[in-house]
Write a protein that holds these residues in place. Structure first.
Motif, PDB file in Angstrom:
ATOM      1  N   VAL A 374     -63.810 -46.281  -2.993  1.00  0.00           N
ATOM      2  CA  VAL A 374     -63.536 -47.229  -1.905  1.00  0.00           C
ATOM      3  C   VAL A 374     -64.690 -48.219  -1.774  1.00  0.00           C
ATOM      4  O   VAL A 374     -64.482 -49.440  -1.656  1.00  0.00           O
ATOM      5  N   LEU A 375     -65.923 -47.713  -1.831  1.00  0.00           N
ATOM      6  CA  LEU A 375     -67.095 -48.570  -1.638  1.00  0.00           C
ATOM      7  C   LEU A 375     -67.260 -49.554  -2.804  1.00  0.00           C
ATOM      8  O   LEU A 375     -67.651 -50.705  -2.593  1.00  0.00           O
ATOM      9  N   THR A 376     -66.906 -49.104  -4.014  1.00  0.00           N
ATOM     10  CA  THR A 376     -66.953 -50.012  -5.166  1.00  0.00           C
ATOM     11  C   THR A 376     -65.923 -51.121  -5.002  1.00  0.00           C
ATOM     12  O   THR A 376     -66.189 -52.296  -5.304  1.00  0.00           O
ATOM     13  N   LEU A 377     -64.737 -50.760  -4.503  1.00  0.00           N
ATOM     14  CA  LEU A 377     -63.699 -51.767  -4.253  1.00  0.00           C
ATOM     15  C   LEU A 377     -64.194 -52.768  -3.216  1.00  0.00           C
ATOM     16  O   LEU A 377     -63.967 -53.987  -3.339  1.00  0.00           O
ATOM     17  N   MET A 378     -64.879 -52.286  -2.170  1.00  0.00           N
ATOM     18  CA  MET A 378     -65.430 -53.169  -1.132  1.00  0.00           C
ATOM     19  C   MET A 378     -66.417 -54.164  -1.743  1.00  0.00           C
ATOM     20  O   MET A 378     -66.408 -55.363  -1.399  1.00  0.00           O
ATOM     21  N   ALA A 379     -67.253 -53.676  -2.664  1.00  0.00           N
ATOM     22  CA  ALA A 379     -68.208 -54.565  -3.325  1.00  0.00           C
ATOM     23  C   ALA A 379     -67.473 -55.659  -4.093  1.00  0.00           C
ATOM     24  O   ALA A 379     -67.838 -56.847  -4.035  1.00  0.00           O
ATOM     25  N   GLN A 390     -76.781 -59.784  -1.884  1.00  0.00           N
ATOM     26  CA  GLN A 390     -77.379 -58.662  -1.167  1.00  0.00           C
ATOM     27  C   GLN A 390     -76.298 -57.766  -0.565  1.00  0.00           C
ATOM     28  O   GLN A 390     -76.407 -56.532  -0.603  1.00  0.00           O
ATOM     29  N   VAL A 391     -75.248 -58.382  -0.042  1.00  0.00           N
ATOM     30  CA  VAL A 391     -74.150 -57.618   0.563  1.00  0.00           C
ATOM     31  C   VAL A 391     -73.428 -56.808  -0.516  1.00  0.00           C
ATOM     32  O   VAL A 391     -73.152 -55.621  -0.350  1.00  0.00           O
ATOM     33  N   VAL A 392     -73.136 -57.462  -1.646  1.00  0.00           N
ATOM     34  CA  VAL A 392     -72.433 -56.785  -2.749  1.00  0.00           C
ATOM     35  C   VAL A 392     -73.253 -55.584  -3.222  1.00  0.00           C
ATOM     36  O   VAL A 392     -72.745 -54.479  -3.384  1.00  0.00           O
ATOM     37  N   ARG A 393     -74.557 -55.846  -3.399  1.00  0.00           N
ATOM     38  CA  ARG A 393     -75.446 -54.761  -3.864  1.00  0.00           C
ATOM     39  C   ARG A 393     -75.485 -53.629  -2.839  1.00  0.00           C
ATOM     40  O   ARG A 393     -75.559 -52.467  -3.194  1.00  0.00           O
ATOM     41  N   GLY A 394     -75.439 -54.001  -1.579  1.00  0.00           N
ATOM     42  CA  GLY A 394     -75.454 -52.987  -0.516  1.00  0.00           C
ATOM     43  C   GLY A 394     -74.287 -52.025  -0.657  1.00  0.00           C
ATOM     44  O   GLY A 394     -74.456 -50.799  -0.596  1.00  0.00           O
ATOM     45  N   TRP A 395     -73.079 -52.557  -0.884  1.00  0.00           N
ATOM     46  CA  TRP A 395     -71.889 -51.696  -1.060  1.00  0.00           C
ATOM     47  C   TRP A 395     -72.044 -50.814  -2.293  1.00  0.00           C
ATOM     48  O   TRP A 395     -71.726 -49.630  -2.271  1.00  0.00           O
ATOM     49  N   LEU A 396     -72.534 -51.427  -3.363  1.00  0.00           N
ATOM     50  CA  LEU A 396     -72.673 -50.654  -4.615  1.00  0.00           C
ATOM     51  C   LEU A 396     -73.682 -49.516  -4.443  1.00  0.00           C
ATOM     52  O   LEU A 396     -73.496 -48.420  -4.971  1.00  0.00           O
ATOM     53  N   THR A 397     -74.752 -49.808  -3.694  1.00  0.00           N
ATOM     54  CA  THR A 397     -75.767 -48.772  -3.474  1.00  0.00           C
ATOM     55  C   THR A 397     -75.197 -47.619  -2.676  1.00  0.00           C
ATOM     56  O   THR A 397     -75.430 -46.451  -2.964  1.00  0.00           O
ATOM     57  N   LYS A 398     -74.387 -47.979  -1.665  1.00  0.00           N
ATOM     58  CA  LYS A 398     -73.746 -46.913  -0.881  1.00  0.00           C
ATOM     59  C   LYS A 398     -72.813 -46.097  -1.755  1.00  0.00           C
ATOM     60  O   LYS A 398     -72.726 -44.860  -1.627  1.00  0.00           O
ATOM     61  N   ALA A 399     -72.129 -46.796  -2.663  1.00  0.00           N
ATOM     62  CA  ALA A 399     -71.182 -46.110  -3.553  1.00  0.00           C
ATOM     63  C   ALA A 399     -71.900 -45.064  -4.409  1.00  0.00           C
ATOM     64  O   ALA A 399     -71.354 -44.005  -4.709  1.00  0.00           O
ATOM     65  N   GLY A 457     -81.162 -53.782  -0.629  1.00  0.00           N
ATOM     66  CA  GLY A 457     -80.477 -54.464   0.454  1.00  0.00           C
ATOM     67  C   GLY A 457     -79.366 -53.623   1.015  1.00  0.00           C
ATOM     68  O   GLY A 457     -78.681 -52.919   0.278  1.00  0.00           O
ATOM     69  N   ALA A 458     -79.211 -53.705   2.336  1.00  0.00           N
ATOM     70  CA  ALA A 458     -78.230 -52.859   3.004  1.00  0.00           C
ATOM     71  C   ALA A 458     -76.896 -53.571   3.109  1.00  0.00           C
ATOM     72  O   ALA A 458     -76.820 -54.792   3.200  1.00  0.00           O
ATOM     73  N   ALA A 459     -75.806 -52.765   3.084  1.00  0.00           N
ATOM     74  CA  ALA A 459     -74.474 -53.316   3.284  1.00  0.00           C
ATOM     75  C   ALA A 459     -74.233 -53.463   4.772  1.00  0.00           C
ATOM     76  O   ALA A 459     -74.782 -52.701   5.561  1.00  0.00           O
ATOM     77  N   PRO A 460     -73.430 -54.467   5.168  1.00  0.00           N
ATOM     78  CA  PRO A 460     -73.088 -54.571   6.585  1.00  0.00           C
ATOM     79  C   PRO A 460     -72.274 -53.340   6.986  1.00  0.00           C
ATOM     80  O   PRO A 460     -71.351 -52.944   6.290  1.00  0.00           O
TER      81      PRO A 460
END
Ligand SMILES: [Zn+2]
Length: 480
Positions: A374-379, A390-399, A457-460
């Motif tokens: 799901v988080l990769t799809l969000m990215a 930074q936002v894209v990287r944030g999602w990927l990091t969470k993933a 960088g953090a995801a929103p």
């Protein structure tokens, strides 16, 4: 009463007759002259009668004496008599006592004592089927595998004990890891006692392990026949076996009837994802895409699964993203609230470059069930929508640190498999893989990765958990 009266009457009559006879004889004149070895005897009629009776009695006594003499001679020759029978009984008693003590020793794990008792029982008793079995068990407890094997082989020679012998040898081979011989022995044991449940199970497992799917299906049918299996379990297992059978043969580029076997498997168990995928591929290979789509849609209705979507895509490999989105409507309209359907739709929308629609398709998944996928799809959605790197990287990091979501997991040993298999590769159990989320995070990340959001960088985040995480980490840092 009447009988004793008759006896008394008979006695009185007899005495009267004898007296009368004697009186008659004494009145007869004349005598008998007997000459024997210069001896002369003159016998009157009455004396002659007494002498005759005496002769008869003497002969009878002689015969009796002779019989006793014969019996005595027989005893001296070692024939069965009361005396020898007494000694035998004592011997059997001691034999059974040794047998009992030997069995107790086996049960309490005293191998060497059990062996000694078994040897004693064997010497005293003429019951090889009992004593040999005890020797085998005692040898096993004592760890003397060779002696146990010899005893089991001895049991094979008799009809009554053959099954026990085969089973003993089979257990030995299983323990030693010689599955090939164990399989042969299990087949023999199964021939002797097809209704023996433990034998059925062992044979089934060995056949599945060795990839003998046809044999395993036959064993399974026998098991069902003897009533050892609920019907639904039988159907599912048979489907699994039929599938495995087909899977093996398809990999050898086999013919249509083999693929039909896969379809039969699918019919019996429509919720079985691998069976449906296999059946669909068989239809695609036969140039029947409509049948393939039907099979997959039916399976998707039962349980949405990424493997089904992948097979559905294979039906039309060269269509445009827009065409694909339209064709997949057959799947996405059933079970629309299932996370699997939501993620599939999002992926299709991303491919068709409709990012707002993709975000809508995901719904509340990023908050409720933020799996790696799901988080990769969000990215991907953020990137497509033109968000900052930074936002894209944030999602990927969470993933990276998010749970992986459902996978093929063994119910018994919890090991994860990349694709469905009939037999667990880790613990060897048969038909235990199911599609589910692991109980805990399937891998522990080194503590440093939790710093990644700070670095890249953090995801929103709608709940603001990033701040909490950051605080946690910094307090952990302070404590160090
Ligand atoms: Zn397992």
């Amino acid at each position: 009463m009447l009988w004793s009266l008759i006896k008394i009457l008979a006695f009185v009559l007899g005495v009267t007759a004898l007296t009368y006879g004697a009186m008659e004889l004494s009145q007869i004149q004349g005598e008998v002259l007997i000459t024997f070895a210069g001896l002369e005897m003159r016998l009157g009629p009455l004396e002659l009668a007494f002498a005759l009776v005496g002769m008869v009695v003497l002969t009878w006594v002689m015969f009796k004496l002779f019989g006793m003499l014969v019996a005595f001679l027989k005893f001296l020759n070692g024939d069965e008599t009361a005396v020898s029978r007494y000694f035998t009984r004592n011997r059997v008693e001691r034999g059974y006592q040794a047998l009992t003590e030997g069995m107790m020793a086996v049960a309490s794990g005293e191998g060497h004592l059990a062996l000694a008792k078994a040897a004693k029982a064997e010497k005293l008793l003429d019951k090889p089927e009992l004593t040999t079995l005890l020797i085998a068990q005692a040898a096993e407890v004592a760890g003397d595998q060779k002696k146990a094997e010899a005893a089991y082989k001895l049991l094979l020679t008799e009809d009554r004990t053959r099954f026990v012998g085969i089973r003993g040898l089979m257990q030995q081979k299983l323990a030693a890891g010689d599955t090939e011989t164990a399989l042969k022995l299990a087949q023999k044991a199964f021939e002797l006692k097809p209704k023996h449940e433990a034998t059925q199970d062992t044979l089934l497992k060995l056949q599945a392990d060795s990839g003998d799917w046809t044999g395993a299906r036959a064993t399974l049918a026998a098991k069902a026949k003897s009533g050892g299996l609920p019907k639904d379990v039988l159907r599912r297992r048979d489907a699994v076996l039929a599938l495995s059978e087909a899977k093996d043969l398809i990999s050898e580029d086999s013919s249509i009837d083999v693929q039909e076997a896969a379809i039969a498997a699918n019919k019996q168990s429509p919720d079985l994802i691998p069976a449906a995928v296999m059946a669909a591929r068989a239809h695609i290979a036969k140039g029947k895409p409509k049948l393939a789509a039907r099979v997959l849609t039916k399976a998707w209705t039962a349980k949405p699964h990424p493997d089904l979507a992948a097979a559905f895509a294979e039906i039309e490999p060269n269509e445009t993203p827009a065409q694909r989105l339209k064709r997949f409507n057959a799947l996405t309209k059933v079970n629309p609230t299932d996370p699997e359907t939501q993620m599939l739709l999002a992926e299709l929308q991303i491919a068709a470059e409709d990012f707002p629609a993709a975000r809508r398709a995901l719904g509340s998944l990023p908050e409720d069930a933020p799996t790696a996928r799901v988080l990769t799809l969000m990215a991907a959605i953020e990137r497509g929508s033109g968000s900052e790197d930074q936002v894209v990287r944030g999602w990927l990091t969470k993933a990276l640190v998010a749970p992986r979501g459902p996978q093929w997991i063994c119910d018994k040993c919890q090991s994860i498999h990349a694709e469905w298999e009939p037999v667990c590769q880790s613990c060897g159990s048969f038909d235990t893989l199911s599609w589910k989320a692991p109980a805990k995070a399937e891998f522990a990340m080194p503590a440093g990765t939790e710093m990644l959001p700070l670095i890249v960088g953090a995801a929103p985040s709608p709940v603001g958990e990033d701040e909490i995480e950051a605080e946690d980490i910094s307090s952990a840092e302070v404590q160090k």
